[in-house]
Enzyme design. Structure first.
Site, PDB file in Angstrom:
ATOM      1  N   ASP A 192       0.944  -0.671   0.012  1.00 14.71           N
ATOM      2  CA  ASP A 192       0.314  -0.107  -0.129  1.00 14.71           C
ATOM      3  C   ASP A 192       0.708   0.827  -0.010  1.00 14.71           C
ATOM      4  OD1 ASP A 192       0.804  -0.576   2.744  1.00 14.71           O
ATOM      5  OD2 ASP A 192      -0.430   0.681   3.478  1.00 14.71           O
ATOM      6  N   ASP A 226       8.614   3.799  -1.313  1.00  7.49           N
ATOM      7  CA  ASP A 226       7.995   3.267  -0.220  1.00  7.49           C
ATOM      8  C   ASP A 226       6.588   2.953   0.082  1.00  7.49           C
ATOM      9  OD1 ASP A 226       6.927   3.193   3.107  1.00  7.49           O
ATOM     10  OD2 ASP A 226       6.325   5.322   2.170  1.00  7.49           O
ATOM     11  N   GLU A 249       0.316  -0.667   5.575  1.00 13.13           N
ATOM     12  CA  GLU A 249       1.151  -0.172   7.090  1.00 13.13           C
ATOM     13  C   GLU A 249       1.066   1.423   6.567  1.00 13.13           C
ATOM     14  OE1 GLU A 249       4.923   0.976   7.535  1.00 13.13           O
ATOM     15  OE2 GLU A 249       3.743   1.810   5.903  1.00 13.13           O
ATOM     16  N   GLU A 250       0.198   1.880   6.071  1.00 12.29           N
ATOM     17  CA  GLU A 250       0.121   3.742   5.741  1.00 12.29           C
ATOM     18  C   GLU A 250      -0.860   3.890   6.318  1.00 12.29           C
ATOM     19  OE1 GLU A 250       3.336   5.140   4.933  1.00 12.29           O
ATOM     20  OE2 GLU A 250       4.324   4.253   2.919  1.00 12.29           O
ATOM     21  N   ASP A 282      12.547  -0.586   4.220  1.00 13.97           N
ATOM     22  CA  ASP A 282      11.726   0.663   4.054  1.00 13.97           C
ATOM     23  C   ASP A 282      12.539   1.625   4.458  1.00 13.97           C
ATOM     24  OD1 ASP A 282       9.154   1.534   3.540  1.00 13.97           O
ATOM     25  OD2 ASP A 282       8.386   0.495   5.077  1.00 13.97           O
TER      26      ASP A 282
END
Lengths: 453, 453
Positions: B85, B116, B149-150, B176
């Site tokens: 994501d 990212d 993750e975001e 990351d």
């Protein structure tokens, strides 16, 4: 007259509804065509009411509509001023019914502009129509309805200067203010001025990841908040150096006189659903909102404002800030002081821009004039009681311009209520106020003609 | 291996481009379908690379993609973690080329997620493909790529707990994070945690006219600004009571060690186009962005933010605020302290709401482990120099969870650069970094297998 008003009641309202359906938002260029459409509507209704020479005057912005009826050059002349433009209607989602589909609920007209100022200036067109259709006009009348009041009347100054002869009058009559309540009519004797600016704080040349850069560089939003917070001290006074230098402090007698206006703090809080008021130490709520200058943020934005979370340090944060001014502050002076101060308090690591939007002078109406007396008597005739003199907190910047360029004072004979939600979702105007206004206006002409003889 | 990488260079990039074209924005529900499409793409590429059991695991949010290749149960197992994501791409108008149409300029890939984390986790899939296609895998490998993750990896915790056996590994490998520069490779030894909240300040029950009410009632924007401003003192320290209680202060030796990382303040300021840095008194820029906790506003909004001017006191003003945490702060503790404090400083006349968004634990990687040694040697082999140990400012909340639930440490072998504009318009990832990463990863497997024997 009474018969005519009664017989045409529904038509007056239908016409106002047609006007309210036109989204004449002057601040937003996407409504430019609608603004013009509203001007054309007003022009046609002025002609229909029996006025002469109704036409649009183009400006670099939105047009001015003007018409007149000179019944006898020997009689006094009343210049009616109003504005057909309205505030933006957003946030749309907070309206119970669409802002440009006028609706009646609880004896009130709900629509953007219902009170400010379509509902109020339209009363004048209908009152003039009624006078012309029945007993005739006791005074000459000139009507000037502009389309840029809500964005600072940028081009009206030039228009007035260029048409000084055409606009010559003995008094200017404006309905764009409020009365205390339907039980307590009032007449505003002063208005606040306005200085409106937009500020922008810029940090880095791009949005940054708040993890990688957070804590190490200025965050424009935090900085903007700190700068804004620093503009008031703990007494609620504005910290801009020299801000109060030209503020005329009222005498104890004047303050006592104003304090006589009925005001119920508990009702005020209940109406707004707040548990307390807030403002400058040492002044009452009525004073804070009328005889004292203020500084308010009207809009703020920066960073990620969508759904969910984004860990960003934005490059830019912005705010729209307005200051209400009182005699003898001037918008030029205050805008300059603001700009100088705001730029000076910017910390290293950011740059600051201040862009002036528009301004307006504060204004005071003399209460010992025949104009004020005529307005007062008009209220007495129509409402059965004398209006209370009050000081208003809003701004009609053009009043100061009229005085300077035409040498004429303005009478602020508004019929709205503070609870009409001007500039807010669900703006409304009472049917009572609309019709009572149409009834009151002819009495002004009658008394003014008599007092000027 | 070198031949294989060289021969497939263009295909690796083409595949990454296909992935970057999918707008897998997890924060915004309108991209839900695209997020899933990205997951399916990753699953298919894992299978194509030669991994087994590649499949989507549905969660109440976005799916987790998992695949594995068990070459010999006696060998050590590497669990690769990444996320498919991406952050929202707005403001779109600041992108030089559209965020979801990857473009190469100056040897860099421009696209949301380029670094990212699509560009970074995809290196692992290609490195594994290359090992399987040439010399074989020296370790078993498991790959878990998530889609939240975001937005705080809300559902990964449950997934990890429910699949503890499947995910069992000896080390977790994550790309990351960033290196200092292409000339100075580095390995991050710690990450900051995160507490993210949304606050709302409400004044009156409706938007108000700033002339009629201005100065008399609380303006939620001004109040919000004052509340936010009060969260830092003049030393740049956060004023929330107890905020620093659990912060581990580094020893002078540890600070001296970290200070050895090359850093050019003038170059840093030039890159961001700022005339000065800002932060907590007594700490260097590198310390402020890594070993010190922070509080930043990530978004703010209220009132009229359209074109032109509107003289409104809004009913509501809001902000998104995040705090980066360091050992041994926890997001639960800090969110609670923030909420309690923020509500307590609200003045009369407004109400305040605080809504927690998500959080993550800070994390520290031990530098004296075989895992760290294997990563360090991999850099030496591929880059010809030893990586510098650094502390990172960002957050990968899942590292703390992995340690707790799986009992496994994570190695933060990132290949990005701070200038990659993560979370910003024009995010990019160097072609050099993409290919160098693919080259470095197999060395890790080689050294790790050898060191664990």
């Amino acid at each position: 007259m009474t018969t005519y008003l009664e017989a045409n009641k529904q038509r007056f309202l239908d016409e106002l509804f047609d006007l309210l359906r036109i989204p004449s938002v002057s601040a937003d260029s996407k409504f430019k065509g609608d603004v013009r459409r509203a001007a054309e509507f007003v022009r046609d209704k002025l002609t229909a009411a029996g006025l002469d020479k109704a036409q649009l005057y183009d400006t670099p912005g939105h047009p001015v509509v003007y018409a007149e009826k000179i019944v006898d050059p020997a009689r006094p002349t009343v210049l009616v001023y109003g504005h057909y433009d309205v505030q933006p209607a957003d946030p749309y989602e907070l309206w119970n019914t669409p802002p440009f589909e006028p609706t009646i609920r609880n004896e009130r007209i709900y629509a953007r502009g219902a009170c400010d100022d379509k509902g109020q200036f339209y009363m004048h067109i209908k009152a003039i129509e009624a006078m012309l259709a029945t007993d005739g006009l006791p005074c000459n009348v000139k009507v000037m309805i502009e389309g840029e009041e809500e964005v600072g009347s940028d081009h009206l100054g030039t228009f007035v200067v260029e048409h000084r002869d055409m606009l010559q009058a003995d008094v200017i009559l404006i309905s764009d203010t409020s009365i205390i309540s339907n039980e307590t009519p009032s007449l505003e004797t002063g208005l606040r001025g306005l200085s409106y600016v937009e500020v922008q704080v810029t940090g880095a040349n791009r949005d940054l990841h708040s993890g990688v850069y957070g804590g190490g560089v200025a965050n424009p939003i935090n900085v903007l908040c700190e700068m804004i917070a620093s503009l008031h001290d703990e007494q609620g006074r504005i910290t801009i150096p020299g801000f109060y230098d030209n503020v005329t402090e009222l005498s104890d007698e004047e303050r006592a006189e104003l304090a006589k206006a009925p005001f119920d703090l508990e009702e005020y809080k209940r109406d707004l659903a707040i548990n307390d008021v807030m403002g400058e130490t040492g002044y009452s709520t009525n004073e804070r909102t009328s005889i004292r200058p203020t500084l308010d943020v009207n809009g703020i934005w920066g960073g990620y404002i969508g759904e969910g979370a984004k860990t960003v340090l934005p490059s830019v944060a912005s705010a729209k800030i307005s200051m209400r001014l009182v005699p003898d502050q001037t918008p030029e002076e205050i805008t300059e002081r603001f700009t100088k101060h705001f730029v000076s308090i910017a910390p290293a690591g950011v740059t600051v821009q201040v862009k002036p939007h528009h301004g307006g002078m504060p204004y005071v109406t003399p209460v010992d004039s025949v104009e004020f007396e005529a307005a007062s008597k008009a209220f007495e005739d129509a409402w059965g009681k004398k209006p209370v003199p009050t000081r208003g907190g809003g701004s009609i910047p053009i009043t100061a311009l009229f005085e300077k360029e035409l040498g004429v004072k303005s009478i602020l004979m508004g019929f709205g209520l503070d609870s009409d939600a001007l500039h807010s979702p669900n703006e409304s105007y009472g049917l009572f106020n609309f019709y009572k206004g149409i009834e009151t206006i002819p009495y002004f002409y009658k008394h003014y003609a008599a007092l000027k003889q």
